[in-house]
Design a protein around this motif. Structure first.
Motif, mmCIF file in Angstrom:
data_model
loop_
_atom_site.group_PDB
_atom_site.id
_atom_site.type_symbol
_atom_site.label_atom_id
_atom_site.label_comp_id
_atom_site.label_asym_id
_atom_site.label_seq_id
_atom_site.Cartn_x
_atom_site.Cartn_y
_atom_site.Cartn_z
ATOM 1 N N GLU A 103 -28.702 27.521 -14.336
ATOM 2 C CA GLU A 103 -27.332 27.709 -13.866
ATOM 3 C C GLU A 103 -26.937 29.154 -14.155
ATOM 4 O O GLU A 103 -27.019 29.610 -15.296
ATOM 5 N N GLY A 121 -20.690 30.467 -11.068
ATOM 6 C CA GLY A 121 -19.482 30.642 -11.859
ATOM 7 C C GLY A 121 -19.341 32.089 -12.285
ATOM 8 O O GLY A 121 -20.262 32.892 -12.105
ATOM 9 N N THR A 122 -18.175 32.402 -12.851
ATOM 10 C CA THR A 122 -17.979 33.770 -13.350
ATOM 11 C C THR A 122 -17.080 33.779 -14.579
ATOM 12 O O THR A 122 -16.115 33.014 -14.663
ATOM 13 N N TRP A 144 -24.341 32.492 -13.928
ATOM 14 C CA TRP A 144 -22.948 32.949 -13.853
ATOM 15 C C TRP A 144 -22.907 34.466 -13.726
ATOM 16 O O TRP A 144 -23.797 35.162 -14.218
ATOM 17 N N THR A 158 -14.774 29.127 -12.965
ATOM 18 C CA THR A 158 -14.205 30.283 -13.674
ATOM 19 C C THR A 158 -13.932 29.974 -15.147
ATOM 20 O O THR A 158 -13.465 28.884 -15.482
ATOM 21 N N ALA A 185 -24.978 32.959 -8.064
ATOM 22 C CA ALA A 185 -24.045 32.590 -9.135
ATOM 23 C C ALA A 185 -23.230 31.370 -8.719
ATOM 24 O O ALA A 185 -22.865 31.208 -7.548
ATOM 25 N N LEU A 211 -16.708 29.751 -6.901
ATOM 26 C CA LEU A 211 -17.270 30.005 -8.225
ATOM 27 C C LEU A 211 -16.405 29.320 -9.275
ATOM 28 O O LEU A 211 -15.174 29.426 -9.235
ATOM 29 N N ALA A 258 -25.509 34.300 -17.951
ATOM 30 C CA ALA A 258 -24.725 35.298 -17.199
ATOM 31 C C ALA A 258 -25.390 36.665 -17.365
ATOM 32 O O ALA A 258 -25.201 37.327 -18.394
ATOM 33 N N LEU A 315 -23.024 28.744 -22.700
ATOM 34 C CA LEU A 315 -23.043 29.847 -21.732
ATOM 35 C C LEU A 315 -23.528 31.110 -22.446
ATOM 36 O O LEU A 315 -22.877 31.594 -23.375
#
Ligand SMILES: O=C[C@H](O)COP(=O)(O)O
Length: 215
Positions: A50, A80-81, A52, A109, A78, A107, A35, A4
């Motif tokens: 993907e 995910g977060t 985030w 997490t 998004a 989302l 992200a 990530l």
């Protein structure tokens, strides 16, 4: 392993990094996500990587000026977060509320924490994952897996004691494939990294180097 890449507020080109991450993920089969800043989620998601959010707020639709609404992050692409990053610490109640908001918006997490004790507390809130990051190593290029391996194994143990379903990532100073392998050997199921990619002269080469030992 899950890689990530947090772009923080670094002055990189988020679409360039995201395009490289999508390609590297496709070519290697390694799960790689990016992200970006909230305002760049949509552009990053359009690359197919993907995507985030770096944070969502513990709010629902309503009068919450300046918040990051989980539903808006999801609508922008998004999946995910991150929550409670070392650079955006939250009160316990706000982590819990943000997890509820993320659940509402479907989302995934990951709750960040400084050390194994905090990882245990974060795991008790039932996120999908937790990420242990000693703040003093963030951005240093000195990998947590080498500088403080006990903190990674301690986090893995702490999470497992509280919640066997939660994934454990580690972060801070991770930048090479060797760091990724060390993290895996210590029991982490992924890595959270930023400067090693976002500040690299060649983000694509940095990502290729990261996943190379997994090929
Ligand atoms: O979110 C990422 C972490 O804070 C790690 O940052 P870093 O890879 O620059 O040490």
């Amino acid at each position: 392993m899950f890689v990530l890449v947090n772009l923080k507020a670094y002055p990189c080109d988020p679409v360039e990094v995201a395009t490289a991450a999508a390609d590297v993920s496709d070519d290697s089969g390694v799960r790689v996500a990016v992200a970006p800043q909230a305002a760049q989620i949509s552009a990053v998601a359009e690359t197919g990587v993907e995507t985030w959010a770096q944070h969502v707020s513990a709010v629902e639709h309503g009068s919450h000026t300046g918040s990051t609404l989980a539903e808006a992050a999801a609508d922008a692409g998004a999946v995910g977060t991150l929550l409670n990053h070392s650079e955006n610490r939250l009160k316990l109640a706000d982590i819990d509320g943000a997890l509820d908001a993320a659940d509402r918006a479907d989302l995934e997490t990951i709750v960040c924490a400084n050390n194994p004790a905090q990882i245990g507390a974060a795991a008790a809130l039932d996120p999908d994952g937790v990420a242990v990051e000693p703040p003093e190593l963030i951005g240093t290029g000195t990998p947590v897996s080498k500088a403080d391996p006990d903190i990674v194994t301690g986090a893995v143990d702490a999470a497992a004691r509280v919640n066997g379903d939660v994934d454990v990532l580690c972060g801070a100073g991770i930048s090479t494939g060797e760091d990724l392998v060390s993290a895996s050997d210590l029991g982490a199921s992924g890595v959270l990294l930023a400067s090693g990619v976002a500040k690299a002269d060649d983000p694509r080469a940095a990502l290729e180097d990261l996943v190379e030992p997994l090929l």
